[in-house]
Enzyme design. Structure first.
Site, mmCIF file in Angstrom:
data_model
loop_
_atom_site.group_PDB
_atom_site.id
_atom_site.type_symbol
_atom_site.label_atom_id
_atom_site.label_comp_id
_atom_site.label_asym_id
_atom_site.label_seq_id
_atom_site.Cartn_x
_atom_site.Cartn_y
_atom_site.Cartn_z
ATOM 1 N N GLY A 138 5.647 5.628 2.384
ATOM 2 C CA GLY A 138 4.661 4.721 1.552
ATOM 3 C C GLY A 138 4.593 5.264 0.185
ATOM 4 N N HIS A 139 4.590 6.595 -0.212
ATOM 5 C CA HIS A 139 4.780 7.226 -1.383
ATOM 6 C C HIS A 139 6.088 6.986 -2.170
ATOM 7 C CE1 HIS A 139 1.857 10.349 0.494
ATOM 8 N NE2 HIS A 139 1.125 10.102 -0.289
ATOM 9 N N GLY A 153 -1.611 2.329 -3.848
ATOM 10 C CA GLY A 153 -1.127 1.760 -2.492
ATOM 11 C C GLY A 153 -2.276 0.929 -2.237
ATOM 12 N N GLN A 154 -2.034 -0.211 -1.579
ATOM 13 C CA GLN A 154 -3.166 -1.328 -1.325
ATOM 14 C C GLN A 154 -3.631 -0.614 0.187
ATOM 15 O OE1 GLN A 154 -4.579 -3.784 -2.183
ATOM 16 N NE2 GLN A 154 -5.578 -4.621 -0.217
HETATM 17 P P1 AMP Z 1 -2.319 10.205 -1.289
HETATM 18 O O1 AMP Z 1 -1.323 11.275 -1.295
HETATM 19 O O2 AMP Z 1 -2.593 9.733 0.123
HETATM 20 O O3 AMP Z 1 -3.588 10.007 -2.157
HETATM 21 O O4 AMP Z 1 -1.509 8.639 -1.342
HETATM 22 C C1 AMP Z 1 -1.085 8.375 -2.896
HETATM 23 C C2 AMP Z 1 -0.801 7.174 -3.264
HETATM 24 O O5 AMP Z 1 0.163 6.519 -2.081
HETATM 25 C C3 AMP Z 1 -2.082 6.226 -3.120
HETATM 26 O O6 AMP Z 1 -1.837 5.265 -4.185
HETATM 27 C C4 AMP Z 1 -1.981 5.444 -1.946
HETATM 28 O O7 AMP Z 1 -2.603 4.274 -1.660
HETATM 29 C C5 AMP Z 1 -0.377 5.402 -1.669
HETATM 30 N N1 AMP Z 1 -0.434 5.250 -0.103
HETATM 31 C C6 AMP Z 1 -0.724 6.045 0.899
HETATM 32 N N2 AMP Z 1 0.023 5.444 2.190
HETATM 33 C C7 AMP Z 1 0.533 4.356 1.706
HETATM 34 C C8 AMP Z 1 1.208 3.703 2.612
HETATM 35 N N3 AMP Z 1 1.085 3.702 4.043
HETATM 36 N N4 AMP Z 1 1.778 2.469 2.146
HETATM 37 C C9 AMP Z 1 1.778 2.372 0.594
HETATM 38 N N5 AMP Z 1 1.324 3.231 -0.087
HETATM 39 C C10 AMP Z 1 0.410 4.079 0.274
#
Ligand code: AMP
Length: 255
Positions: free
Chosen positions: A33-34, A144-145
């Site tokens: 996702g990242h 990310g959504q």
């Molecule tokens: P985080 O490291 O969890 O703060 O996430 C960093 C970015 O990655 C944020 O914009 C999240 O929404 C995005 N993100 C986290 N999980 C996913 C996923 N499964 N699919 C797409 N984007 C994601």
């Protein structure tokens, strides 16, 4: 890829960097996702900046902050592979020096749904994001959504405070079994992961009553239709000591 720790280093590296600059804020423990956000930024930018900062200000429970997965060396390798130019990984003191006392608070949006379950969470998110936006001064930011309310918070903050940055929102990446990818998933035991699969199945109904029935037996914090752009069915559950959130748009395909 440059790995930078201080605001001064980022400013000096970016002073000469070709525009447009695309920026992806993260808390590390990278998964696909990242990487999809890095790739989206790469497609549309001449310079891609990623921040890796486990932001203490957005955690309520100390244990959650302490248990948050961290592996900077692996993250740096993944970011470099995805074509990231600058990885900004500051220490907490660099972001919150002694005497820090200015906060961004979204009065209503920041205290509903996730904000009701996690008081102060979006105050921490909005504040760290605005700080990072001011440090990096990107043309576009990528979110990310998966964290639909976070997207809404950032969109509202950019509008309310006249911040001239474009917001790009990317679809949620899921594992083949349907579970939304999350850094927290590594903490799920195989049995808990099995139970957690009820979450995407419930949300796929796009019906809060049916969803709640499917989640019966799990520790559900909320399942609600949230009036975001787009409207989503959003839920938070606790499974095996891990808090998971997910959402699906009410219209169109489940992503
Ligand atoms: P985080 O490291 O969890 O703060 O996430 C960093 C970015 O990655 C944020 O914009 C999240 O929404 C995005 N993100 C986290 N999980 C996913 C996923 N499964 N699919 C797409 N984007 C994601």
């Amino acid at each position: 890829m440059e790995l930078l720790r201080t605001v001064a280093e980022v400013r000096s590296a970016l002073a000469r960097a070709p525009r447009p600059v695309g920026f992806v804020p993260t808390m590390g423990a990278f998964h696909a996702g990242h990487v999809s956000l890095f790739e989206a930024a790469r497609r549309e930018s001449s310079t891609v900046v990623v921040s890796l900062f486990v932001n203490p200000a957005q955690f309520g429970e100390r244990k959650d902050l302490e248990q948050y997965p961290r592996d900077e060396a692996r993250d740096a390798a993944m970011a470099a592979d995805a074509g990231v130019d600058v990885l900004f990984a500051p220490r907490p003191k660099e972001m919150y020096p002694d005497g820090f006392e200015t906060w961004i608070d979204l009065e209503r949006l920041g205290s509903s749904l996730e904000g009701a379950s996690r008081p102060g969470h979006f105050r921490g998110v909005a504040t760290v994001c605005l700080k990072l936006f001011n440090i990096v001064q990107p043309d576009a930011v990528y979110f990310g959504q998966k964290d639909a309310q976070q997207v809404e918070v950032i969109r509202r903050m950019l509008r309310d405070l006249n911040v001239p940055i474009r917001l790009s929102v990317q679809p949620t990446l899921r594992d083949p079994d349907g579970l939304a990818m999350s850094s927290r998933n590594v903490r799920l035991s195989p049995a808990a992961r099995d139970q957690a699969l009820a979450l995407p199945r419930a949300l796929a109904t796009k019906d809060p009553v049916k969803a709640l029935a499917i989640l019966h037996g799990l520790d559900v914090e909320y399942v609600e239709v949230a009036p975001f752009d787009p409207p989503v069915l959003a839920a938070a559950v606790r499974v095996g000591g891990v808090r998971l959130i997910d959402n699906v748009p009410m219209e169109g395909p489940v992503s």
